[in-house]
Write an enzyme that holds these catalytic residues in place. Structure first.
Site, PDB file in Angstrom:
ATOM      1  N   ALA A  65       0.865  -1.173   0.000  1.00 52.00           N
ATOM      2  CA  ALA A  65       0.000   0.000   0.000  1.00 52.00           C
ATOM      3  C   ALA A  65       0.903   1.224   0.000  1.00 52.00           C
ATOM      4  O   ALA A  65       2.065   1.149   0.389  1.00 52.00           O
ATOM      5  CB  ALA A  65      -0.885  -0.021   1.232  1.00 52.00           C
ATOM      6  N   GLY A 109       0.641  -4.944   0.978  1.00 49.67           N
ATOM      7  CA  GLY A 109      -0.586  -4.996   0.176  1.00 49.67           C
ATOM      8  C   GLY A 109      -0.361  -5.642  -1.183  1.00 49.67           C
ATOM      9  O   GLY A 109      -1.289  -6.205  -1.765  1.00 49.67           O
ATOM     10  N   GLU A 112      -0.637  -9.214  -0.568  1.00 50.97           N
ATOM     11  CA  GLU A 112      -2.054  -9.488  -0.271  1.00 50.97           C
ATOM     12  C   GLU A 112      -2.902  -9.490  -1.547  1.00 50.97           C
ATOM     13  O   GLU A 112      -3.774 -10.345  -1.721  1.00 50.97           O
ATOM     14  CB  GLU A 112      -2.574  -8.459   0.740  1.00 50.97           C
ATOM     15  CG  GLU A 112      -1.932  -8.668   2.110  1.00 50.97           C
ATOM     16  CD  GLU A 112      -2.195  -7.535   3.085  1.00 50.97           C
ATOM     17  OE1 GLU A 112      -1.918  -6.363   2.732  1.00 50.97           O
ATOM     18  OE2 GLU A 112      -2.695  -7.802   4.183  1.00 50.97           O
ATOM     19  N   GLU A 132       4.888  -5.104   7.049  1.00 52.36           N
ATOM     20  CA  GLU A 132       4.183  -4.042   7.773  1.00 52.36           C
ATOM     21  C   GLU A 132       4.742  -3.824   9.174  1.00 52.36           C
ATOM     22  O   GLU A 132       4.785  -2.696   9.677  1.00 52.36           O
ATOM     23  CB  GLU A 132       2.675  -4.368   7.872  1.00 52.36           C
ATOM     24  CG  GLU A 132       1.913  -4.244   6.571  1.00 52.36           C
ATOM     25  CD  GLU A 132       1.911  -5.499   5.707  1.00 52.36           C
ATOM     26  OE1 GLU A 132       2.730  -6.408   5.936  1.00 52.36           O
ATOM     27  OE2 GLU A 132       1.068  -5.563   4.786  1.00 52.36           O
TER      28      GLU A 132
HETATM   29  C1  HXC Z   1       5.081   4.361  -1.180  1.00 54.67           C
HETATM   30  C2  HXC Z   1       6.987   3.403  -2.013  1.00 54.67           C
HETATM   31  C3  HXC Z   1       6.613   2.152  -1.476  1.00 54.67           C
HETATM   32  C4  HXC Z   1       5.380   2.071  -0.754  1.00 54.67           C
HETATM   33  C5  HXC Z   1       8.503   1.928  -2.490  1.00 54.67           C
HETATM   34  N1  HXC Z   1       8.151   3.210  -2.635  1.00 54.67           N
HETATM   35  N2  HXC Z   1       7.591   1.257  -1.779  1.00 54.67           N
HETATM   36  N3  HXC Z   1       6.224   4.491  -1.864  1.00 54.67           N
HETATM   37  N4  HXC Z   1       4.662   3.199  -0.630  1.00 54.67           N
HETATM   38  N5  HXC Z   1       4.930   0.913  -0.235  1.00 54.67           N
HETATM   39  C6  HXC Z   1       8.890   4.271  -3.334  1.00 54.67           C
HETATM   40  C7  HXC Z   1      10.096   4.725  -2.545  1.00 54.67           C
HETATM   41  O1  HXC Z   1       9.720   5.681  -1.566  1.00 54.67           O
HETATM   42  C8  HXC Z   1      10.951   5.338  -3.637  1.00 54.67           C
HETATM   43  O2  HXC Z   1      10.437   6.610  -3.955  1.00 54.67           O
HETATM   44  C9  HXC Z   1      10.672   4.419  -4.825  1.00 54.67           C
HETATM   45  O3  HXC Z   1       9.434   3.765  -4.542  1.00 54.67           O
HETATM   46  C10 HXC Z   1      11.742   3.361  -5.007  1.00 54.67           C
HETATM   47  O4  HXC Z   1      11.900   2.676  -3.782  1.00 54.67           O
HETATM   48  P1  HXC Z   1      13.321   2.448  -3.102  1.00 54.67           P
HETATM   49  O5  HXC Z   1      13.078   2.162  -1.663  1.00 54.67           O
HETATM   50  O6  HXC Z   1      14.252   3.565  -3.409  1.00 54.67           O
HETATM   51  O7  HXC Z   1      13.803   1.132  -3.870  1.00 54.67           O
HETATM   52  P2  HXC Z   1      14.779  -0.017  -3.364  1.00 54.67           P
HETATM   53  O8  HXC Z   1      15.935   0.566  -2.607  1.00 54.67           O
HETATM   54  O9  HXC Z   1      15.038  -0.868  -4.541  1.00 54.67           O
HETATM   55  O10 HXC Z   1      13.922  -0.848  -2.261  1.00 54.67           O
HETATM   56  C11 HXC Z   1      12.795  -1.576  -2.680  1.00 54.67           C
HETATM   57  C12 HXC Z   1      11.962  -1.962  -1.439  1.00 54.67           C
HETATM   58  C13 HXC Z   1      11.620  -0.706  -0.623  1.00 54.67           C
HETATM   59  C14 HXC Z   1      12.722  -2.977  -0.590  1.00 54.67           C
HETATM   60  C15 HXC Z   1      10.688  -2.651  -1.987  1.00 54.67           C
HETATM   61  O11 HXC Z   1      11.097   0.289  -1.503  1.00 54.67           O
HETATM   62  C16 HXC Z   1      10.626  -0.929   0.468  1.00 54.67           C
HETATM   63  O12 HXC Z   1      10.959  -1.480   1.523  1.00 54.67           O
HETATM   64  N6  HXC Z   1       9.380  -0.478   0.284  1.00 54.67           N
HETATM   65  C17 HXC Z   1       8.336  -0.530   1.266  1.00 54.67           C
HETATM   66  C18 HXC Z   1       7.833  -1.950   1.438  1.00 54.67           C
HETATM   67  C19 HXC Z   1       6.729  -2.021   2.500  1.00 54.67           C
HETATM   68  O13 HXC Z   1       6.986  -1.735   3.689  1.00 54.67           O
HETATM   69  N7  HXC Z   1       5.539  -2.400   2.111  1.00 54.67           N
HETATM   70  C20 HXC Z   1       4.396  -2.530   3.009  1.00 54.67           C
HETATM   71  C21 HXC Z   1       3.630  -1.260   3.004  1.00 54.67           C
HETATM   72  S1  HXC Z   1       2.318  -1.305   4.186  1.00 54.67           S
HETATM   73  P3  HXC Z   1      11.395   7.905  -4.069  1.00 54.67           P
HETATM   74  O14 HXC Z   1      10.426   9.019  -4.313  1.00 54.67           O
HETATM   75  O15 HXC Z   1      12.147   7.993  -2.794  1.00 54.67           O
HETATM   76  O16 HXC Z   1      12.262   7.582  -5.253  1.00 54.67           O
HETATM   77  C22 HXC Z   1       1.098  -2.187   3.446  1.00 54.67           C
HETATM   78  C23 HXC Z   1      -0.140  -2.365   4.283  1.00 54.67           C
HETATM   79  C24 HXC Z   1      -1.206  -3.006   3.511  1.00 54.67           C
HETATM   80  O17 HXC Z   1       1.192  -2.609   2.354  1.00 54.67           O
HETATM   81  C25 HXC Z   1      -2.451  -3.018   4.334  1.00 54.67           C
HETATM   82  C26 HXC Z   1      -3.678  -2.908   3.509  1.00 54.67           C
HETATM   83  C27 HXC Z   1      -3.826  -1.612   2.823  1.00 54.67           C
END
Ligand code: HXC
Length: 258
Positions: A65, A109, A112, A132
């Site tokens: 998400a 998400g 999911e 998360e």
């Molecule tokens: C918003 C995101 C994002 C996310 C990545 N980006 N994941 N933006 N929401 N979930 C953005 C980053 O901010 C960055 O933007 C760009 O995408 C590239 O990501 P990087 O981190 O620079 O890439 P990398 O170093 O290759 O790392 C990849 C990654 C990392 C390991 C996937 O991006 C990451 O850990 N992302 C978050 C994963 C996460 O926690 N997901 C769960 C979310 S909570 P900029 O602008 O800086 O270039 C969830 C809850 C669901 O999903 C519940 C129901 C709704």
């Protein structure tokens, strides 16, 4: 319909939806989820379409998400908007089969959403996770439930408590994905599988999907009874007559989707 966050195409009898927010690794913002629902509505209503493939990019199916969109939400924002029931669960109500073709990250998400689809074909670079916990929340789109049913308590608990990702080989061993495919061939293979499904009798495919899904909602006895009723109902389908006649006559069936 013009979409900003997804690309929607048809390939013969298959609907193809590609998540397309490359700069955010396909983070699932509200606008994207709304568009995904609209695209599924359109494919569901389109009599030419027999199956749907949902995919992302080679780097990310979806990295979760949209954290930046969620970070300042209050409890009341989330409660009043029924976050995430609205929109996200449209995937689970689609009666036509949806195959998730997952390459790269399927996190939070994103994992999911892939599990809401009917089955997952994974590229060899796929990574699944529920991270998360590392950002101070828990899965909210079914991750603690669907992952646990798919891979069992030990792996699901470890992943949800630590945020550890599973690679494609582990995901296949654990039963999360049906098959692992070289990344370069993933989309072609997913389209081929979807086309095969679309070539079967549409109503019988829907019955089969409904029956497998019932396994997650009922006791074994009730599920078996439900399956038997649906099985009996196939004998009311012209396509059952055609399918069995074609077998007996050593020819290919011509299904009428009735
Ligand atoms: C918003 C995101 C994002 C996310 C990545 N980006 N994941 N933006 N929401 N979930 C953005 C980053 O901010 C960055 O933007 C760009 O995408 C590239 O990501 P990087 O981190 O620079 O890439 P990398 O170093 O290759 O790392 C990849 C990654 C990392 C390991 C996937 O991006 C990451 O850990 N992302 C978050 C994963 C996460 O926690 N997901 C769960 C979310 S909570 P900029 O602008 O800086 O270039 C969830 C809850 C669901 O999903 C519940 C129901 C709704």
């Amino acid at each position: 319909m013009p979409y900003e966050n997804i690309i929607v195409e048809t390939r013969g009898q298959v609907g193809l939806i590609t998540l397309n927010r490359p700069k955010a690794l396909n983070a699932l913002c509200a606008a994207l989820i709304k568009e995904l629902g609209q695209a599924l509505d359109a494919f569901e209503a389109d009599g030419e379409i027999g199956a749907v493939v949902l995919t992302g990019s080679e780097k990310a199916f979806a990295a979760g998400a949209d954290i930046k969109e969620m970070q300042s939400k209050t409890y009341m924002d989330a409660y009043l908007a029924d976050f995430i029931t609205n929109g996200w669960e449209r995937i689970t109500t689609c009666r036509k089969p949806i195959i998730a073709a997952v390459a790269g990250y399927a996190l939070g998400g994103g994992c999911e959403v892939s599990m809401m689809c009917d089955f997952i074909l994974a590229a060899d670079n796929a990574k699944f996770g529920q991270p998360e916990i590392t950002i101070g929340t828990i899965p909210g789109a079914g991750g603690t439930q669907r992952l646990t049913r798919a891979v069992g308590k030990a792996k699901a608990m470890e992943m949800c408590l630590t945020g550890r990702m599973m690679d494609a080989a582990e995901a296949e061993r654990a039963g999360l994905v049906s098959r692992v495919i070289p990344a370069a061939d993933l989309l072609d293979e997913a389209l081929k599988v979807a086309d095969r499904i679309a070539s079967m009798s549409r109503p019988v495919v829907m019955l089969a999907k409904e029956s497998v899904n019932a396994a997650f909602e009922t006791t074994l006895t009730q599920g078996i009874k439900f399956e038997r009723r649906l099985f009996h109902s196939t004998f009311a389908c012209e396509d059952q007559k055609e399918g069995m006649a074609a077998f007996a006559e050593k020819r290919s069936p011509v299904f009428k989707n009735r």
